[in-house]
Design an enzyme around this catalytic site. Structure first.
Site, short mmCIF file in Angstrom:
data_model
loop_
_atom_site.label_atom_id
_atom_site.label_comp_id
_atom_site.label_asym_id
_atom_site.label_seq_id
_atom_site.Cartn_x
_atom_site.Cartn_y
_atom_site.Cartn_z
N HIS A 117 15.30 55.46 58.25
CA HIS A 117 14.46 54.98 57.16
C HIS A 117 13.45 53.94 57.68
O HIS A 117 13.69 53.29 58.70
CB HIS A 117 15.32 54.30 56.09
CG HIS A 117 16.31 55.23 55.42
ND1 HIS A 117 15.93 56.20 54.54
CD2 HIS A 117 17.66 55.31 55.52
CE1 HIS A 117 17.01 56.85 54.11
NE2 HIS A 117 18.08 56.33 54.69
N CYS A 154 24.68 82.21 60.95
CA CYS A 154 26.00 82.83 60.72
C CYS A 154 27.12 81.79 60.69
O CYS A 154 28.27 82.14 60.43
CB CYS A 154 26.27 83.91 61.77
SG CYS A 154 26.95 83.29 63.30
N ILE A 199 29.15 49.17 56.32
CA ILE A 199 27.97 49.78 56.96
C ILE A 199 27.68 51.12 56.28
O ILE A 199 27.93 52.20 56.84
CB ILE A 199 28.17 49.93 58.49
CG1 ILE A 199 28.69 48.62 59.12
CG2 ILE A 199 26.85 50.37 59.14
CD1 ILE A 199 27.75 47.43 59.02
N CYS A 203 26.37 82.20 71.33
CA CYS A 203 25.91 81.93 69.97
C CYS A 203 24.51 82.51 69.84
O CYS A 203 23.56 81.98 70.43
CB CYS A 203 25.91 80.41 69.72
SG CYS A 203 25.04 79.94 68.21
C1 LIG Z 1 26.24 60.87 52.56
C2 LIG Z 1 25.68 59.84 53.51
C3 LIG Z 1 24.32 59.78 53.76
C4 LIG Z 1 23.79 58.81 54.60
N1 LIG Z 1 22.48 58.88 54.98
C5 LIG Z 1 21.98 57.96 55.82
C6 LIG Z 1 20.63 58.06 56.29
O1 LIG Z 1 19.93 59.04 56.06
N2 LIG Z 1 20.15 57.04 57.04
C7 LIG Z 1 20.89 55.96 57.36
O2 LIG Z 1 20.38 55.05 57.98
N3 LIG Z 1 22.21 55.89 57.02
C8 LIG Z 1 22.75 56.87 56.28
N4 LIG Z 1 24.07 56.84 55.94
C9 LIG Z 1 24.90 55.76 56.46
C10 LIG Z 1 25.33 56.03 57.90
O3 LIG Z 1 25.76 57.37 58.07
C11 LIG Z 1 26.48 55.08 58.22
O4 LIG Z 1 26.05 53.78 57.92
C12 LIG Z 1 26.89 55.12 59.68
O5 LIG Z 1 27.15 56.43 60.12
C13 LIG Z 1 28.14 54.27 59.82
O6 LIG Z 1 28.60 54.35 61.13
P1 LIG Z 1 29.90 53.55 61.54
O7 LIG Z 1 30.04 53.71 62.99
O8 LIG Z 1 29.83 52.17 61.00
O9 LIG Z 1 31.07 54.26 60.74
P2 LIG Z 1 31.83 55.73 61.00
O10 LIG Z 1 30.84 56.66 61.58
O11 LIG Z 1 32.46 56.03 59.74
O12 LIG Z 1 32.85 55.34 62.12
C14 LIG Z 1 34.03 54.61 61.87
C15 LIG Z 1 35.07 55.09 62.85
O13 LIG Z 1 36.25 54.29 62.72
C16 LIG Z 1 37.34 55.11 63.04
N5 LIG Z 1 38.59 54.52 62.52
C17 LIG Z 1 38.91 54.28 61.24
N6 LIG Z 1 40.16 53.77 61.15
C18 LIG Z 1 40.64 53.69 62.41
C19 LIG Z 1 41.88 53.26 62.97
N7 LIG Z 1 42.91 52.81 62.22
N8 LIG Z 1 42.04 53.32 64.32
C20 LIG Z 1 41.04 53.78 65.11
N9 LIG Z 1 39.85 54.21 64.62
C21 LIG Z 1 39.64 54.16 63.30
C22 LIG Z 1 37.00 56.43 62.36
O14 LIG Z 1 37.73 57.51 62.92
C23 LIG Z 1 35.51 56.53 62.61
O15 LIG Z 1 35.19 57.33 63.74
C24 LIG Z 1 24.64 57.84 55.16
C25 LIG Z 1 26.02 57.92 54.94
C26 LIG Z 1 26.55 58.94 54.16
C27 LIG Z 1 28.02 59.09 54.04
#
Ligand SMILES: Cc1cc2nc3c(=O)[nH]c(=O)nc-3n(C[C@H](O)[C@H](O)[C@H](O)COP(=O)(O)OP(=O)(O)OC[C@H]3O[C@@H](n4cnc5c(N)ncnc54)[C@H](O)[C@@H]3O)c2cc1C
Length: 481
Positions: free
Chosen positions: A49, A439, A337, A402
């Protein structure tokens, strides 16, 4: 004993690891899944964004605008896909005009590059498929799209190249504060020690925090978003990301061109108790059509290849909660986040390393830090001559597995073997797009399974589709192997 242990190998955790690996410190990332980027980082809109939407003065606003700019650096260093689409935010009713003007002022206040209000005629001349009733648009030219899984994989590969470690299939079950740091225990009883713990566990961040703190300052309120995916044959239907005016539940249903030519329609926004339920619901999918039709006309729904859903780690704190623990020194939260977390991730990583941890005060910079990742070029993107040379080197390049994405058997084998290799069907899809096409794996899945079996020695019924214990074959039939 590690110096920094990061819980969560999503885009936040992997980019933080890469940032910390610039310094002479021992770093490890742990994740409960069998691959990096398997939660929110796997299922989102993939939009970098502009930063037009968050409330000025919040961390979301500051880090989104910085993150957007840092993606250009990541593109050069990690060779990640980045498509400079730009975006139009569209309104259809006179009473929405003040909201559009407010967002324009907000974009300017946040420091977004050259946002501009456009009349309907100008917007239509530049984006012909916008809906007939469009009254005005906010032009957000710095909007881009990326390929989030690849960013997380590339960041982790680069962090590992610079000395960081990764432990997958490590689900943190307990954290004990010791005199010199923390002792972590996984569900399988494996122990790790670290001086500092960084909680980047997405929707599970509050549960992880509760292992250490009595009063966790936020609660994660998981918010599901569902999508349609249109085949890449629709590439060019719209050039830009199309947004409606945001509502109380976020940015609304969007039309989003992707880096490989597909178009996403979505996401919806529904709170749920479950932290990882990514089921699709008929009513939500219907809503996407209704809302998307307000933005663009004649959307080619007949080119739909799948639906999917992701879960946002929204929180009761509302802004990103990137703070040291108020109760336990050495424990840090990177929580709440949700969107725009993908956009902000490179800036979150710098903020964590430089501001939150002030790592430069504790560890010297590495003189030999290498910010670059050498990406293997897809066989389909090579010239005829380059392809001939590859085939002479390895005849498996001549075998297309693929057909939709033109992925060869040699590339499947390479993706299984590393550098951050994976032996699940989804893991390979994330790395080389086998099964991403029209597919959806119908033709290639059995052959990819055989190749995984050959490389790993696993029986086909031991090979997971995605997470642990998700085999797509249950048992041997009388036909046998
Ligand atoms: C529908 C949707 C649309 C979005 N669209 C956008 C967009 O277009 N642009 C944008 O900027 N953002 C967007 N976001 C937000 C963005 O995807 C997230 O902010 C970002 O991916 C978060 O990353 P993260 O690493 O913080 O969390 P995650 O990717 O959720 O990673 C967290 C990790 O913690 C691990 N974990 C959890 N518990 C444990 C445990 N007990 N022990 C070990 N590991 C654990 C999980 O397995 C996971 O891999 C969107 C989110 C969603 C869901």
């Amino acid at each position: 004993m590690y110096d920094y242990l990061i819980i969560g190998a999503g885009i936040s955790g992997t980019l933080i690891a890469r940032e910390l690996s610039r310094f002479e410190a021992r770093i490890i990332v742990v994740d409960k899944e069998n691959d990096v980027g398997n939660h929110a980082t796997l299922a989102n809109s993939a939009i970098v964004h502009s930063g037009h939407d968050p409330v000025p003065g919040t961390l979301k606003a500051k880090l989104a605008v910085q993150g957007n700019r840092l993606y250009h650096v990541l593109q050069k260093e990690l060779d990640i896909p980045l498509r400079k689409t730009g975006a139009f935010l569209l309104v259809q009713h006179q009473e929405e005009i003040p909201g559009l003007e407010r967002l324009h002022r907000r974009a300017l206040a946040n420091g977004v590059e050259t946002p501009a209000l456009l009349d309907a005629q100008t917007a239509k001349a530049r984006e012909p498929m916008i809906q007939e009733g469009t009254l005005a648009a906010l032009d957000l030219p710095s909007t881009m799209v990326t390929y989030p899984w690849e960013v997380a994989i590339a960041a982790m590969e680069n962090a590992m190249k610079n000395g960081a470690s990764l432990r997958l299939n490590y689900e943190v079950k307990a954290i004990t504060k010791m005199e010199d740091g923390f002792l972590l225990e996984s569900t399988e009883g494996s122990r790790l020690r670290s001086k500092v713990v960084i909680n980047a566990a997405g929707t599970f961040a509050d549960r992880i925090a509760a292992m250490v703190e009595r009063d966790v300052p936020y609660r994660i309120t998981p918010r599901r978003g569902e999508y349609y995916v249109l085949d890449k044959a629709v590439d060019g239907f719209v050039k830009r990301v199309l947004y409606p005016l945001p509502g109380k539940n976020g940015k609304g249903v969007l039309v989003v061109p992707q880096v490989h030519g597909n178009i996403l329609l979505g996401p919806t926004s529904d709170y749920q108790d479950d932290k990882e339920n990514v089921a699709n619901h008929a009513a939500d999918i219907e809503k996407i059509r209704r809302d998307a039709d307000k933005l663009a006309k004649d959307i080619p729904y007949d080119k739909t290849i799948r639906t999917f859903a992701g879960v946002r780690a929204s929180s009761t704190y509302e802004d990103f909660y990137i703070e040291p623990s108020k109760e336990v020194p050495g424990f840090y939260h990177v929580a709440g986040i949700d969107s725009p977390g993908l956009t902000a991730a490179p800036a979150i990583a710098k903020y964590v390393a430089d501001t939150l941890l002030d790592i430069g005060k504790h560890y010297p910079r590495k003189s030999d830090f290498d910010p670059f990742r050498t990406k293997t070029r897809a066989f389909r993107s090579l010239s005829d001559e380059e392809q001939r040379l590859k085939i002479a080197e390895n005849p498996r390049y001549a075998r297309i597995v693929c057909k939709c994405e033109r992925v060869t058997a040699a590339e499947v084998v390479e993706a299984i073997k590393g550098p951050l290799g994976n032996d699940t069907l989804k893991g390979l899809k994330k790395r080389i797009r086998a099964g991403s096409g029209l597919c959806q794996g119908g033709y290639c899945e059995s052959e990819v399974l055989s190749l995984i079996s050959e490389v790993t020695g696993k029986r086909p019924d031991e090979i997971d589709y995605y997470r642990k214990n998700t085999p797509i074959l249950k048992q041997e039939t009388k036909v046998g192997r």
